[in-house]
Design an enzyme around this catalytic site. Structure first.
Site, PDB file in Angstrom:
ATOM      1  N   GLY A  34       0.855  -1.006  -0.268  1.00  0.00           N
ATOM      2  CA  GLY A  34      -0.019  -0.073   0.168  1.00  0.00           C
ATOM      3  C   GLY A  34       0.924   1.512   0.023  1.00  0.00           C
ATOM      4  O   GLY A  34       0.339   2.180  -0.423  1.00  0.00           O
ATOM      5  N   GLU A  35       2.354   1.079   0.190  1.00  0.00           N
ATOM      6  CA  GLU A  35       2.987   2.283   0.212  1.00  0.00           C
ATOM      7  C   GLU A  35       2.915   3.098  -1.126  1.00  0.00           C
ATOM      8  O   GLU A  35       2.979   2.208  -2.197  1.00  0.00           O
ATOM      9  CB  GLU A  35       4.336   2.020   0.929  1.00  0.00           C
ATOM     10  CG  GLU A  35       4.286   1.663   2.232  1.00  0.00           C
ATOM     11  CD  GLU A  35       5.937   1.572   2.782  1.00  0.00           C
ATOM     12  OE1 GLU A  35       6.561   1.327   1.845  1.00  0.00           O
ATOM     13  OE2 GLU A  35       5.894   1.230   4.003  1.00  0.00           O
ATOM     14  N   ASP A 159     -19.612  34.027   7.234  1.00  0.00           N
ATOM     15  CA  ASP A 159     -18.905  34.630   8.460  1.00  0.00           C
ATOM     16  C   ASP A 159     -18.023  35.897   8.269  1.00  0.00           C
ATOM     17  O   ASP A 159     -17.780  35.936   7.347  1.00  0.00           O
ATOM     18  CB  ASP A 159     -18.414  33.367   9.018  1.00  0.00           C
ATOM     19  CG  ASP A 159     -17.138  32.603   8.388  1.00  0.00           C
ATOM     20  OD1 ASP A 159     -16.551  33.441   7.695  1.00  0.00           O
ATOM     21  OD2 ASP A 159     -17.091  31.567   8.355  1.00  0.00           O
ATOM     22  N   LYS A 183     -21.204  33.593  12.370  1.00  0.00           N
ATOM     23  CA  LYS A 183     -21.296  32.191  12.300  1.00  0.00           C
ATOM     24  C   LYS A 183     -21.008  31.707  13.808  1.00  0.00           C
ATOM     25  O   LYS A 183     -19.996  32.114  14.425  1.00  0.00           O
ATOM     26  CB  LYS A 183     -20.576  31.527  11.238  1.00  0.00           C
ATOM     27  CG  LYS A 183     -20.533  30.042  11.238  1.00  0.00           C
ATOM     28  CD  LYS A 183     -19.824  29.281  10.205  1.00  0.00           C
ATOM     29  CE  LYS A 183     -18.231  29.129  10.339  1.00  0.00           C
ATOM     30  NZ  LYS A 183     -17.487  28.719   9.182  1.00  0.00           N
ATOM     31  N   ARG A 185     -19.896  27.933  15.294  1.00  0.00           N
ATOM     32  CA  ARG A 185     -19.670  26.443  15.028  1.00  0.00           C
ATOM     33  C   ARG A 185     -20.027  25.495  16.081  1.00  0.00           C
ATOM     34  O   ARG A 185     -19.259  25.794  17.138  1.00  0.00           O
ATOM     35  CB  ARG A 185     -18.335  26.322  14.527  1.00  0.00           C
ATOM     36  CG  ARG A 185     -17.849  24.825  14.103  1.00  0.00           C
ATOM     37  CD  ARG A 185     -16.695  24.637  13.318  1.00  0.00           C
ATOM     38  NE  ARG A 185     -16.690  25.013  12.036  1.00  0.00           N
ATOM     39  CZ  ARG A 185     -17.000  24.450  10.977  1.00  0.00           C
ATOM     40  NH1 ARG A 185     -17.711  23.331  11.265  1.00  0.00           N
ATOM     41  NH2 ARG A 185     -17.087  24.949   9.711  1.00  0.00           N
TER      42      ARG A 185
HETATM   43  C1  R5P Z   1     -14.218  28.445   7.766  1.00  0.00           C
HETATM   44  O1  R5P Z   1     -14.250  29.399   8.460  1.00  0.00           O
HETATM   45  C2  R5P Z   1     -14.133  28.370   6.517  1.00  0.00           C
HETATM   46  O2  R5P Z   1     -13.977  29.780   5.923  1.00  0.00           O
HETATM   47  C3  R5P Z   1     -15.459  27.648   6.013  1.00  0.00           C
HETATM   48  O3  R5P Z   1     -16.416  28.345   6.443  1.00  0.00           O
HETATM   49  C4  R5P Z   1     -15.418  26.293   6.422  1.00  0.00           C
HETATM   50  O4  R5P Z   1     -14.132  25.612   6.366  1.00  0.00           O
HETATM   51  C5  R5P Z   1     -16.476  25.679   5.782  1.00  0.00           C
HETATM   52  O5  R5P Z   1     -16.617  24.319   6.213  1.00  0.00           O
HETATM   53  P1  R5P Z   1     -17.924  23.383   6.276  1.00  0.00           P
HETATM   54  O6  R5P Z   1     -18.305  23.576   4.745  1.00  0.00           O
HETATM   55  O7  R5P Z   1     -17.602  22.109   6.732  1.00  0.00           O
HETATM   56  O8  R5P Z   1     -18.923  24.288   7.029  1.00  0.00           O
END
Ligand code: R5P
Length: 280
Positions: A34-35, A159, A183, A185
């Site tokens: 697999g390498e 964001d 945003k 998370r």
């Molecule tokens: C993070 O702040 C980036 O700008 C993107 O918003 C983020 O990486 C998007 O990731 P996902 O599609 O998983 O929400």
């Protein structure tokens, strides 16, 4: 010569045309265990331009092998173009015991090249993690060329971190308004966004981000729009993992436009022109 990684075939080909360079015939092989074995049997010339998006662990390793193969074949100067840099989002220690993954991979890549070109990194400061000179180029303005004719468009960043990308696409498009959401998370694949005062009803909305990975950010942003006429997604890096594409479709996205920093069916915009400028 342009030396393509297996993850960056299209961009390498476009870059060869853009810069009038030859493309090396790279062999991507694996041993029975697999390498990987990435070889550049026909390399000749003084300079190698290795182009390899490190979209997964195998691509990281392949990039290191390609750099080493070019040096072994006599390249005096190696420029490594990293169209999409994996691990760049872990650019700090966010919890006790964590590594700065971006630094770890940047150091490893630096040992095998003389300079690096990064395309629209999530954090420009990631360039400081390399031990060789780094040129940072932005492919976001190129996305404007793929957009259809839009009436009174709203360029929306999901964001605050994506505002510069939305501004860049709006400026390149030539007219429109920009705004951004806030945003939060909650996990790797769940986010929520708080709308601003943006009036989206009846308008053509282009939601712009640097990366779409799981699609959580985009779909949450689009859920917050009140009856747009059409919703278009524009991103530099279409990572699109898991069910991201169908997630966007369910959210009501009419079209996705992205660059070839990550090769996907929606990667219709080549980043070659901005990379070529950096190579000059
Ligand atoms: C993070 O702040 C980036 O700008 C993107 O918003 C983020 O990486 C998007 O990731 P996902 O599609 O998983 O929400």
């Amino acid at each position: 010569m342009i030396v393509p990684g297996s993850t960056s075939q299209s961009l390498a080909a476009a870059l060869a045309v853009e810069t009038d360079r030859r493309v090396a015939d790279v062999a991507y092989d694996r041993f029975p265990d697999g390498e990987q074995l990435a070889a550049v049997p026909g390399f000749d010339g003084d300079e190698a331009v290795v182009v390899c998006a490190t979209v997964d662990d195998a691509a990281h390793l392949q990039l290191l092998q390609l750099q080493d193969a070019c040096r072994e074949a006599g390249a005096e100067r190696i420029t490594t173009v990293i169209p999409y840099m994996g691990y760049a989002r872990q650019d700090d220690v966010f919890d006790i015991g964590q590594p700065i993954s971006a630094r770890a991979v940047a150091r490893a890549i630096s040992t095998g090249c003389d300079r690096v070109v990064l395309i629209s990194p999530h954090e420009p400061a990631v360039a400081d993690r390399f031990d060789v000179p780094v040129a940072v180029v932005d492919a976001a303005p190129l996305l404007a060329g793929a957009l259809p004719s839009l009436a009174d468009p709203l360029f929306l960043a999901p964001d605050a971190g994506a505002v510069e990308f939305a501004d860049a696409v709006c400026d390149a498009y030539g007219h429109g308004e920009t705004d951004h959401f806030e945003k939060t998370r909650h996990s790797g694949s769940e986010v929520s966004v708080d709308p601003h005062d943006t009036e989206a009803a009846g308008r053509d909305v282009v939601v712009v981000d640097d990366i779409v990975a799981t699609g959580a950010t985009m779909s949450a942003a689009i859920d917050g729009l009140d009856k747009p006429a059409q919703t278009v997604v524009a991103c530099v890096h279409p990572v699109l993992v898991r069910n991201a594409r169908s997630r966007l479709a369910r959210a009501g996205v009419d079209a996705v436009h992205a660059t070839d920093t990550v090769e996907q069916p929606c990667s219709t915009v080549t980043a070659a022109p901005v990379v070529a400028d950096a190579l000059e």
